[in-house]
Design a protein around this motif. Structure first.
Motif, PDB file in Angstrom:
ATOM      1  N   GLN A  50      12.419  31.662  40.612  1.00  0.00           N
ATOM      2  CA  GLN A  50      11.593  30.955  39.638  1.00  0.00           C
ATOM      3  C   GLN A  50      12.080  29.529  39.457  1.00  0.00           C
ATOM      4  O   GLN A  50      13.281  29.270  39.369  1.00  0.00           O
ATOM      5  N   SER A  99       2.383  28.626  38.734  1.00  0.00           N
ATOM      6  CA  SER A  99       2.399  29.942  39.374  1.00  0.00           C
ATOM      7  C   SER A  99       1.179  30.100  40.266  1.00  0.00           C
ATOM      8  O   SER A  99       0.108  29.559  40.000  1.00  0.00           O
ATOM      9  N   HIS A 100       1.335  30.857  41.339  1.00  0.00           N
ATOM     10  CA  HIS A 100       0.316  31.012  42.376  1.00  0.00           C
ATOM     11  C   HIS A 100      -0.212  32.434  42.405  1.00  0.00           C
ATOM     12  O   HIS A 100       0.531  33.391  42.187  1.00  0.00           O
ATOM     13  N   ARG A 101      -1.502  32.561  42.697  1.00  0.00           N
ATOM     14  CA  ARG A 101      -2.103  33.851  43.018  1.00  0.00           C
ATOM     15  C   ARG A 101      -2.939  33.667  44.271  1.00  0.00           C
ATOM     16  O   ARG A 101      -3.589  32.630  44.457  1.00  0.00           O
ATOM     17  N   ASN A 149       2.198  36.502  45.651  1.00  0.00           N
ATOM     18  CA  ASN A 149       2.324  35.103  45.252  1.00  0.00           C
ATOM     19  C   ASN A 149       3.302  34.398  46.194  1.00  0.00           C
ATOM     20  O   ASN A 149       4.251  34.991  46.692  1.00  0.00           O
ATOM     21  N   ALA A 179       6.030  31.761  46.631  1.00  0.00           N
ATOM     22  CA  ALA A 179       7.008  30.916  45.944  1.00  0.00           C
ATOM     23  C   ALA A 179       7.148  29.559  46.626  1.00  0.00           C
ATOM     24  O   ALA A 179       7.485  28.559  45.985  1.00  0.00           O
ATOM     25  N   GLU A 195       4.445  27.330  45.199  1.00  0.00           N
ATOM     26  CA  GLU A 195       4.816  26.942  43.834  1.00  0.00           C
ATOM     27  C   GLU A 195       5.840  25.811  43.864  1.00  0.00           C
ATOM     28  O   GLU A 195       5.742  24.832  43.113  1.00  0.00           O
ATOM     29  N   ARG A 199       2.512  34.966  36.956  1.00  0.00           N
ATOM     30  CA  ARG A 199       2.488  35.424  38.344  1.00  0.00           C
ATOM     31  C   ARG A 199       1.768  36.759  38.475  1.00  0.00           C
ATOM     32  O   ARG A 199       1.161  37.044  39.505  1.00  0.00           O
ATOM     33  N   GLN A 220       9.121  40.869  38.912  1.00  0.00           N
ATOM     34  CA  GLN A 220       9.253  39.417  38.824  1.00  0.00           C
ATOM     35  C   GLN A 220      10.560  38.980  38.182  1.00  0.00           C
ATOM     36  O   GLN A 220      11.024  37.866  38.414  1.00  0.00           O
TER      37      GLN A 220
END
Length: 386
Positions: free
Chosen positions: A110, A200-202, A223, A225, A228, A290, A384
């Motif tokens: 993160q 944050s990505h989806r 997701n 990273a 991101e 996330r 996560q």
């Protein structure tokens, strides 16, 4: 229609080797020339359905998040107190800020950006940032500090062969990566006048189905990273940091170790995090983003996130795979939210030394949730938080 689907997927098949090898490691940013997003709402498409636009929630130029020195607890309540304050409109281009006091914070995989600036000044900058990269800003919720893009396709993943270079501009709609990405930006008011920015990505990918391979279905993909990290780096550069400094700050190695586990005590299941409340609070917030939860409000003083969550397995059975998937995946402010179960995610200190936190799920009345859905939510968060 079937013919056009097959034609498009002959290109998807050729692009698959590239499209499925996107960066999933935080240690390396996505190469700059590998990013060229075009919103699915702007793209011209034929036959195949792409992720639909999410329903726009009410626009509001105000921005406020809870302040530790204010009596109002929740972000939405704080906003009511600040209703007379207006932020700059996000509908016009805003000159980029030239900030020097910023840094990347790291915790496992993160990452988030800490900036010495007011949320009111940052909000229009964030909107311009995403729009300049080719995204439509689909959701703006200043009260919750959440901004969300529309589904978009990374056109840089399409192979640039001789056919593409010759006919691409003529039949561009026939070319697709079979992938879509969506990003959520969340900002939190920190200490000493600082603001924490999380990205944050989806992701979704289109899979060919049917005996004749003439149909498609969209499925979630993990997701990324790496994406991101890349966008955090680009945001730093837009706000005034040297691009190389921004990249090195984001890609700096960080030790990854398991810091959470799911435990059960009596009828109550919870996640134990080996970190103090402040860090656990931030990490749970990013984990919710996330995981595609809708965070409607939060009360840091009580350690509560107010969220809505739909079990994707149940939703797919009741609505159909494609409808259920896109109606709930990473959507904020959907018109059906009022029918979606609401939960409270409670983060609190545990133990005498204050270096351990517990995360539990409660229903909308504040009672401990003991249903299988609560276990699934905690399992998703634990993945996560590890």
């Amino acid at each position: 229609m079937a013919k056009s689907i097959v034609a498009k997927h002959s290109v998807i098949g050729a692009a698959a080797l590239i499209g499925l090898t996107g960066c999933s490691s935080i240690s390396n940013l996505v190469e700059p020339n590998k990013i060229d997003y075009k919103s699915a709402s702007k793209a011209t498409t034929v036959s195949l359905e792409v992720p639909p636009d999410l329903t726009q929630i009410r626009r509001d130029s105000r921005f406020a998040v809870p302040d530790a020195n204010k009596s109002t607890a929740t972000a939405s309540g704080y906003n009511l107190e600040k209703s007379g304050q207006k932020a700059a409109s996000g509908n016009v281009a805003v000159a980029p800020l030239q900030l020097k006091d910023m840094r990347i914070m790291k915790d496992g995989t993160q990452r988030w950006l800490v900036v010495k600036q007011s949320p009111e000044a940052l909000w229009p900058q964030l909107k311009d940032f995403w729009q300049e990269l080719g995204f439509l800003v689909n959701v703006e919720n200043p009260e919750a500090g959440v901004m969300e893009t529309d589904w978009a396709e990374n056109r840089a993943k399409i192979p640039q062969d001789i056919i593409r270079n010759t006919l691409g501009k003529v039949i561009d709609s026939l070319y697709s990566t079979g992938e879509r990405d969506k990003f959520r930006t969340r900002i939190e008011r920190g200490q000493n006048g600082e603001v924490e920015i999380f990205i944050s990505h989806r992701g979704a990918q289109e899979v060919v189905t049917g005996a004749n391979r003439d149909g498609t279905v969209w499925q979630a993909r993990p997701n990324d990273a790496g994406l991101e990290a890349e966008f955090l780096s680009r945001l730093m550069a837009r706000l005034g940091a040297d691009p190389e400094t921004a990249k090195s700050s984001v890609t700096a190695a960080a030790e990854v170790k398991a810091r959470s586990k799911v435990l059960k005590k009596g009828d109550m299941t919870y996640v134990e995090v080996d970190e103090a409340f402040d860090r656990s609070w931030r990490r749970v917030g990013l984990a919710l983003d996330r995981g595609g939860f809708t965070v409607e409000d939060r009360d840091r003083s009580q350690g509560v996130y107010f969220v809505r969550y739909v079990d994707q397995d149940v939703d797919a059975k009741t609505k159909g795979a494609s409808e259920g998937f896109f109606s709930r995946l990473f959507s904020f402010g959907s018109k059906d939210d009022s029918k979606t179960p609401r939960f409270r995610i409670l983060v609190k200190n545990a133990g005498d030394n204050g270096e351990v936190s517990h995360v539990s799920v409660h229903n909308d009345d504040g009672k401990v949730e003991t249903s299988p859905v609560a276990t699934k939510i905690l399992t998703l968060l634990n993945e996560q938080l590890k």
